[in-house]
Design a protein around this motif. Structure first.
Motif, mmCIF file in Angstrom:
data_model
loop_
_atom_site.group_PDB
_atom_site.id
_atom_site.type_symbol
_atom_site.label_atom_id
_atom_site.label_comp_id
_atom_site.label_asym_id
_atom_site.label_seq_id
_atom_site.Cartn_x
_atom_site.Cartn_y
_atom_site.Cartn_z
ATOM 1 N N ILE A 1 0.833 -1.205 0.000
ATOM 2 C CA ILE A 1 0.000 0.000 0.000
ATOM 3 C C ILE A 1 0.866 1.252 0.000
ATOM 4 O O ILE A 1 0.651 2.188 -0.782
ATOM 5 C CB ILE A 1 -0.950 -0.014 1.217
ATOM 6 N N VAL A 2 1.872 1.294 0.867
ATOM 7 C CA VAL A 2 2.747 2.462 0.942
ATOM 8 C C VAL A 2 3.586 2.575 -0.327
ATOM 9 O O VAL A 2 3.813 3.681 -0.845
ATOM 10 C CB VAL A 2 3.640 2.376 2.191
ATOM 11 N N SER A 3 4.043 1.449 -0.863
ATOM 12 C CA SER A 3 4.863 1.465 -2.074
ATOM 13 C C SER A 3 4.089 2.040 -3.261
ATOM 14 O O SER A 3 4.611 2.867 -4.007
ATOM 15 C CB SER A 3 5.349 0.049 -2.388
ATOM 16 N N LYS A 4 2.842 1.625 -3.434
ATOM 17 C CA LYS A 4 2.040 2.140 -4.539
ATOM 18 C C LYS A 4 1.723 3.613 -4.345
ATOM 19 O O LYS A 4 1.655 4.383 -5.304
ATOM 20 C CB LYS A 4 0.752 1.333 -4.662
ATOM 21 N N SER A 5 1.534 4.015 -3.089
ATOM 22 C CA SER A 5 1.254 5.422 -2.817
ATOM 23 C C SER A 5 2.460 6.302 -3.128
ATOM 24 O O SER A 5 2.321 7.400 -3.679
ATOM 25 C CB SER A 5 0.836 5.601 -1.353
ATOM 26 N N LEU A 6 3.668 5.822 -2.815
ATOM 27 C CA LEU A 6 4.874 6.612 -3.067
ATOM 28 C C LEU A 6 5.173 6.739 -4.557
ATOM 29 O O LEU A 6 5.915 7.627 -4.957
ATOM 30 C CB LEU A 6 6.077 5.981 -2.355
ATOM 31 N N GLN A 7 4.618 5.862 -5.382
ATOM 32 C CA GLN A 7 4.894 5.896 -6.809
ATOM 33 C C GLN A 7 3.985 6.861 -7.570
ATOM 34 O O GLN A 7 4.157 7.031 -8.777
ATOM 35 C CB GLN A 7 4.730 4.491 -7.399
ATOM 36 N N SER A 8 3.016 7.475 -6.888
ATOM 37 C CA SER A 8 2.141 8.424 -7.567
ATOM 38 C C SER A 8 2.934 9.657 -7.975
ATOM 39 O O SER A 8 3.867 10.086 -7.287
ATOM 40 C CB SER A 8 0.971 8.816 -6.654
ATOM 41 N N TYR A 9 2.550 10.257 -9.093
ATOM 42 C CA TYR A 9 3.342 11.346 -9.673
ATOM 43 C C TYR A 9 3.264 12.636 -8.855
ATOM 44 O O TYR A 9 4.128 13.506 -8.967
ATOM 45 C CB TYR A 9 2.876 11.618 -11.110
ATOM 46 N N ALA B 1 11.892 32.634 -1.274
ATOM 47 C CA ALA B 1 10.877 31.635 -0.911
ATOM 48 C C ALA B 1 10.461 30.829 -2.132
ATOM 49 O O ALA B 1 10.238 29.614 -2.052
ATOM 50 C CB ALA B 1 9.667 32.327 -0.291
ATOM 51 N N TYR B 2 10.378 31.482 -3.289
ATOM 52 C CA TYR B 2 10.002 30.791 -4.529
ATOM 53 C C TYR B 2 11.039 29.733 -4.902
ATOM 54 O O TYR B 2 10.696 28.602 -5.254
ATOM 55 C CB TYR B 2 9.853 31.824 -5.638
ATOM 56 N N VAL B 3 12.313 30.086 -4.775
ATOM 57 C CA VAL B 3 13.384 29.135 -5.084
ATOM 58 C C VAL B 3 13.400 27.993 -4.074
ATOM 59 O O VAL B 3 13.574 26.814 -4.435
ATOM 60 C CB VAL B 3 14.744 29.859 -5.126
ATOM 61 N N ALA B 4 13.216 28.296 -2.793
ATOM 62 C CA ALA B 4 13.264 27.262 -1.750
ATOM 63 C C ALA B 4 12.157 26.229 -1.939
ATOM 64 O O ALA B 4 12.398 25.016 -1.853
ATOM 65 C CB ALA B 4 13.153 27.911 -0.370
ATOM 66 N N TYR B 5 10.939 26.688 -2.227
ATOM 67 C CA TYR B 5 9.828 25.749 -2.415
ATOM 68 C C TYR B 5 9.997 24.957 -3.711
ATOM 69 O O TYR B 5 9.621 23.782 -3.786
ATOM 70 C CB TYR B 5 8.503 26.502 -2.420
ATOM 71 N N ARG B 6 10.532 25.586 -4.740
ATOM 72 C CA ARG B 6 10.757 24.852 -5.988
ATOM 73 C C ARG B 6 11.785 23.740 -5.801
ATOM 74 O O ARG B 6 11.616 22.621 -6.303
ATOM 75 C CB ARG B 6 11.225 25.809 -7.082
ATOM 76 N N ILE B 7 12.863 24.019 -5.080
ATOM 77 C CA ILE B 7 13.888 22.996 -4.842
ATOM 78 C C ILE B 7 13.303 21.859 -4.013
ATOM 79 O O ILE B 7 13.547 20.670 -4.297
ATOM 80 C CB ILE B 7 15.108 23.621 -4.137
ATOM 81 N N MET B 8 12.514 22.186 -3.004
ATOM 82 C CA MET B 8 11.944 21.147 -2.148
ATOM 83 C C MET B 8 10.993 20.243 -2.928
ATOM 84 O O MET B 8 10.981 19.018 -2.741
ATOM 85 C CB MET B 8 11.203 21.798 -0.980
ATOM 86 N N LEU B 9 10.201 20.809 -3.832
ATOM 87 C CA LEU B 9 9.230 20.027 -4.586
ATOM 88 C C LEU B 9 9.867 19.230 -5.722
ATOM 89 O O LEU B 9 9.216 18.339 -6.280
ATOM 90 C CB LEU B 9 8.140 20.947 -5.145
ATOM 91 N N THR B 10 11.088 19.543 -6.096
ATOM 92 C CA THR B 10 11.752 18.781 -7.154
ATOM 93 C C THR B 10 12.619 17.657 -6.611
ATOM 94 O O THR B 10 13.255 16.946 -7.392
ATOM 95 C CB THR B 10 12.633 19.705 -8.019
ATOM 96 N N THR C 1 10.800 8.746 -5.264
ATOM 97 C CA THR C 1 11.192 7.411 -5.699
ATOM 98 C C THR C 1 11.785 7.511 -7.101
ATOM 99 O O THR C 1 11.815 8.587 -7.706
ATOM 100 C CB THR C 1 9.987 6.454 -5.726
ATOM 101 N N VAL C 2 12.210 6.378 -7.629
ATOM 102 C CA VAL C 2 12.725 6.305 -8.999
ATOM 103 C C VAL C 2 11.658 5.764 -9.942
ATOM 104 O O VAL C 2 11.973 5.269 -11.025
ATOM 105 C CB VAL C 2 13.996 5.428 -9.061
ATOM 106 N N ALA C 3 10.379 5.845 -9.512
ATOM 107 C CA ALA C 3 9.301 5.286 -10.331
ATOM 108 C C ALA C 3 9.189 6.000 -11.675
ATOM 109 O O ALA C 3 8.912 5.366 -12.698
ATOM 110 C CB ALA C 3 7.972 5.375 -9.576
#
Length: 380
Positions: free
Chosen positions: A115-123, A303-312, A316-318
């Motif tokens: 369940i956790v594995s499939k959840s982590l693979q969502s885009y 703040a824009y750069v910090a949030y962009r880096i965090m979200l990128t 996973t490698v899915a």
């Protein structure tokens, strides 16, 4: 986890044997379908996690029907080798109480992981949700280590009684030897078969899972220490100014390379101090916060750069694995002369199919036709 324990490896080997004996012949598969109506047997796979839990699930909830199918196969099959194999699986494997108990334990373990594995693979999975789910899975295994064995025993006893199998462990013969005069035999404790199964099988597998979770996802805890104060606006508002300033300077230090800086820690501190008063709780997700900052990125550049880096940061490698899977589908043996440019274009269209569905093709067709018109109007 499975390869680290001999009994666990034997259990999955038996599961593969049960699948192979039916799947290698249409007549045998017909016998299986006549006895089983819900779940189909699955083969084990080294690359697909879900195949493991599906293969265990089919036997976990249909063990009596499977044993009936194996006994029927042992009577009706003309091949003496297959007849002996089917009788052995029905009599000595599916009628073994230790096998039934191990199968129940593995289903509980694999179901939680799957369940956790499939959840982590969502885009759209973000790093904050990933850390929460992994911590929840770790808590599940810690609780399962304390109370899971007794619950699995109860389920195994019910299943054994349904199959007319004695809920009893096979006891090995204890070889007694003469003790020497300097040995203290009274302090030696002999474990019962159920205690040996718990320590050498159940606890060994669960402890392996807990250790693997802690070591494999240790990097996420480092990300949490660096970006954790940006995970939600509620958490951002809970810090006092000194703590918030400390986190901003720590983030500046983490994103620094030689003399180049991605963000300025002091400027980020002042931007977040203002931002947490502007944003409301209905925007309390990382994506919504970034979308809001994007509109005013000129006023909140750090703040824009910090949030962009965090979200990128990849969870996973899915995504990379999906790209390789698409590549095999696109460049098959019949398309051996495809150019690199065409292959890249087809791969992007296939990977980003959700975005492609939203494109209006009429505009591109008209634009393509206007640029490639061969007839020239000389009269004008």
């Amino acid at each position: 986890m499975a390869n680290s324990c001999d009994k666990a490896s034997e259990l999955f080997a038996v599961i593969q044997r049960i699948y192979s004996i039916f799947a290698s012949s249409p007549q045998r598969w017909k016998i299986l379908q006549d006895n089983i109506s819900n779940l189909t047997l699955k083969s084990l796979s080294q690359t697909r996690w879900e195949s493991r839990v599906e293969s265990v699930k089919a036997i976990r909830f249909q063990a009596p029907q499977l044993r009936k199918a194996l006994l029927q196969l042992s009577k009706n099959c003309g091949d003496h080798k297959i007849k002996s194999e089917a009788k052995c699986l029905a009599t000595y494997e599916l009628s073994n109480y230790e096998f039934l108990l191990g199968m129940i334990i593995w289903y509980d373990v694999l179901f939680a992981i799957n369940i956790v594995s499939k959840s982590l693979q969502s885009y759209d999975m973000c790093i904050d949700d990933t850390i929460d789910q992994l911590n929840g899975l770790l808590c599940f295994f810690q609780e399962y280590r304390e109370n899971g064995f007794e619950k699995a025993l109860d389920c195994a006893k019910d299943l054994a009684l349904e199959m007319n199998v004695k809920p009893k462990f096979h006891e090995k013969r204890i070889i007694k030897r003469n003790s020497r005069y300097d040995e203290n035999v009274a302090n030696e404790t002999i474990k019962t078969p159920i205690q040996l199964f718990k320590t050498d099988y159940f606890l060994y597998v669960v402890d392996k899972a807990i250790t693997s979770l802690k070591s494999r996802f240790e990097q996420f805890n480092e990300f949490k220490n660096i970006f954790g104060f940006l995970f939600s606006m509620e958490k951002l508002k809970s810090f006092d100014e000194n703590t918030l300033k400390k986190h901003c300077l720590n983030l500046e230090k983490s994103l620094k390379h030689d003399d180049s800086l991605d963000i300025d820690g002091l400027d980020l501190f002042h931007e977040l101090k203002l931002l947490r008063h502007i944003l409301h709780l209905e925007r309390d997700t990382i994506i919504n916060i970034l979308n809001y900052i994007k509109k005013f990125s000129f006023f909140f550049p750090n703040a824009y750069v910090a949030y962009r880096i965090m979200l990128t940061i990849p969870v996973t490698v899915a995504s990379a694995e999906r790209s390789f899977s698409k590549l095999k589908l696109l460049k098959n043996y019949l398309r051996s002369t495809m150019s690199q440019e065409r292959l890249n274009g087809l791969a992007i269209l296939s990977i980003e199919k959700q975005l492609v569905k939203e494109i209006d093709y009429e505009i591109f067709i008209k634009e393509f036709a206007s640029k490639n018109a061969r007839k020239v109007n000389f009269m004008s």
